[in-house]
Write a protein that holds these residues in place. Sequence first.
Motif, PDB file in Angstrom:
ATOM      1  N   GLY A 220      -2.561   0.193  -6.294  1.00  0.00           N
ATOM      2  CA  GLY A 220      -2.572   0.230  -7.744  1.00  0.00           C
ATOM      3  C   GLY A 220      -3.904  -0.202  -8.335  1.00  0.00           C
ATOM      4  N   THR A 221      -4.661  -0.977  -7.587  1.00  0.00           N
ATOM      5  CA  THR A 221      -5.968  -1.451  -8.034  1.00  0.00           C
ATOM      6  C   THR A 221      -7.070  -1.000  -7.091  1.00  0.00           C
ATOM      7  N   HIS A 222      -6.829  -1.134  -5.814  1.00  0.00           N
ATOM      8  CA  HIS A 222      -7.812  -0.799  -4.778  1.00  0.00           C
ATOM      9  C   HIS A 222      -7.306   0.372  -3.957  1.00  0.00           C
ATOM     10  N   GLN A 223      -8.229   1.022  -3.267  1.00  0.00           N
ATOM     11  CA  GLN A 223      -7.822   2.038  -2.320  1.00  0.00           C
ATOM     12  C   GLN A 223      -8.527   1.796  -1.001  1.00  0.00           C
TER      13      GLN A 223
ATOM     14  N   TRP B 238       0.836  -1.185   0.000  1.00  0.00           N
ATOM     15  CA  TRP B 238       0.000   0.000   0.000  1.00  0.00           C
ATOM     16  C   TRP B 238       0.874   1.239   0.000  1.00  0.00           C
ATOM     17  N   ILE B 239       0.527   2.202  -0.840  1.00  0.00           N
ATOM     18  CA  ILE B 239       1.255   3.461  -0.947  1.00  0.00           C
ATOM     19  C   ILE B 239       0.330   4.582  -0.487  1.00  0.00           C
ATOM     20  N   ASN B 240       0.855   5.463   0.383  1.00  0.00           N
ATOM     21  CA  ASN B 240       0.074   6.608   0.839  1.00  0.00           C
ATOM     22  C   ASN B 240      -0.140   7.575  -0.311  1.00  0.00           C
ATOM     23  N   MET B 241      -1.407   7.864  -0.596  1.00  0.00           N
ATOM     24  CA  MET B 241      -1.761   8.786  -1.669  1.00  0.00           C
ATOM     25  C   MET B 241      -2.169  10.160  -1.124  1.00  0.00           C
ATOM     26  N   GLN B 242      -2.680  10.165   0.101  1.00  0.00           N
ATOM     27  CA  GLN B 242      -3.160  11.405   0.705  1.00  0.00           C
ATOM     28  C   GLN B 242      -3.120  11.227   2.215  1.00  0.00           C
ATOM     29  N   ILE B 243      -2.749  12.285   2.924  1.00  0.00           N
ATOM     30  CA  ILE B 243      -2.733  12.274   4.387  1.00  0.00           C
ATOM     31  C   ILE B 243      -3.652  13.386   4.846  1.00  0.00           C
ATOM     32  N   MET B 244      -4.635  13.023   5.698  1.00  0.00           N
ATOM     33  CA  MET B 244      -5.628  13.991   6.159  1.00  0.00           C
ATOM     34  C   MET B 244      -5.603  14.097   7.676  1.00  0.00           C
ATOM     35  N   GLU B 245      -5.506  15.321   8.148  1.00  0.00           N
ATOM     36  CA  GLU B 245      -5.607  15.566   9.581  1.00  0.00           C
ATOM     37  C   GLU B 245      -7.083  15.711   9.912  1.00  0.00           C
ATOM     38  N   CYS B 246      -7.559  14.885  10.824  1.00  0.00           N
ATOM     39  CA  CYS B 246      -8.975  14.884  11.195  1.00  0.00           C
ATOM     40  C   CYS B 246      -9.123  15.161  12.675  1.00  0.00           C
ATOM     41  N   GLU B 247     -10.369  15.343  13.072  1.00  0.00           N
ATOM     42  CA  GLU B 247     -10.696  15.611  14.473  1.00  0.00           C
ATOM     43  C   GLU B 247     -11.917  14.785  14.829  1.00  0.00           C
ATOM     44  N   ASP B 248     -11.879  14.161  16.016  1.00  0.00           N
ATOM     45  CA  ASP B 248     -13.065  13.427  16.463  1.00  0.00           C
ATOM     46  C   ASP B 248     -14.018  14.384  17.167  1.00  0.00           C
ATOM     47  N   VAL B 249     -15.124  13.884  17.673  1.00  0.00           N
ATOM     48  CA  VAL B 249     -16.169  14.750  18.238  1.00  0.00           C
ATOM     49  C   VAL B 249     -15.738  15.483  19.497  1.00  0.00           C
ATOM     50  N   VAL B 250     -14.702  15.009  20.185  1.00  0.00           N
ATOM     51  CA  VAL B 250     -14.233  15.712  21.388  1.00  0.00           C
ATOM     52  C   VAL B 250     -12.983  16.547  21.117  1.00  0.00           C
ATOM     53  N   GLY B 251     -12.588  16.653  19.834  1.00  0.00           N
ATOM     54  CA  GLY B 251     -11.495  17.539  19.468  1.00  0.00           C
ATOM     55  C   GLY B 251     -10.115  16.908  19.405  1.00  0.00           C
ATOM     56  N   ARG B 252     -10.010  15.587  19.543  1.00  0.00           N
ATOM     57  CA  ARG B 252      -8.701  14.930  19.451  1.00  0.00           C
ATOM     58  C   ARG B 252      -8.278  14.824  17.991  1.00  0.00           C
ATOM     59  N   ALA B 253      -7.005  15.095  17.723  1.00  0.00           N
ATOM     60  CA  ALA B 253      -6.461  15.006  16.366  1.00  0.00           C
ATOM     61  C   ALA B 253      -6.204  13.545  16.004  1.00  0.00           C
ATOM     62  N   VAL B 254      -6.599  13.179  14.791  1.00  0.00           N
ATOM     63  CA  VAL B 254      -6.423  11.821  14.269  1.00  0.00           C
ATOM     64  C   VAL B 254      -5.979  11.953  12.817  1.00  0.00           C
ATOM     65  N   THR B 255      -4.973  11.173  12.416  1.00  0.00           N
ATOM     66  CA  THR B 255      -4.491  11.200  11.041  1.00  0.00           C
ATOM     67  C   THR B 255      -5.078  10.022  10.268  1.00  0.00           C
TER      68      THR B 255
END
Length: 64
Positions: free
Chosen positions: A29-32, A5-22
């Motif tokens: 090549g076929t699936h994502q 698996w190759i990283n195509m995109q990295i997204m910084e997210c936040e859960d409902v209580v404000g904790r950062a999650v990547t």
Amino acid sequence: MSAEWINMQIMECEDVVGRAVTVFRQSDGTHQRYVLGNGRKVEANADGTFVIPETATELRVMGI
């Protein structure tokens, strides 16, 4: 044989209580897939949010 698996995109997210999650969008090549840094699968929702299936935790994208 395991897929490479190759990283195509990295997204910084936040859960409902404000904790950062990547979230990583990966491709073999076929699936994502979307995973956390520890490899745990997350599901993408149509509205652009993600859900961690085991905990039903919703994640909102804060930055790409």
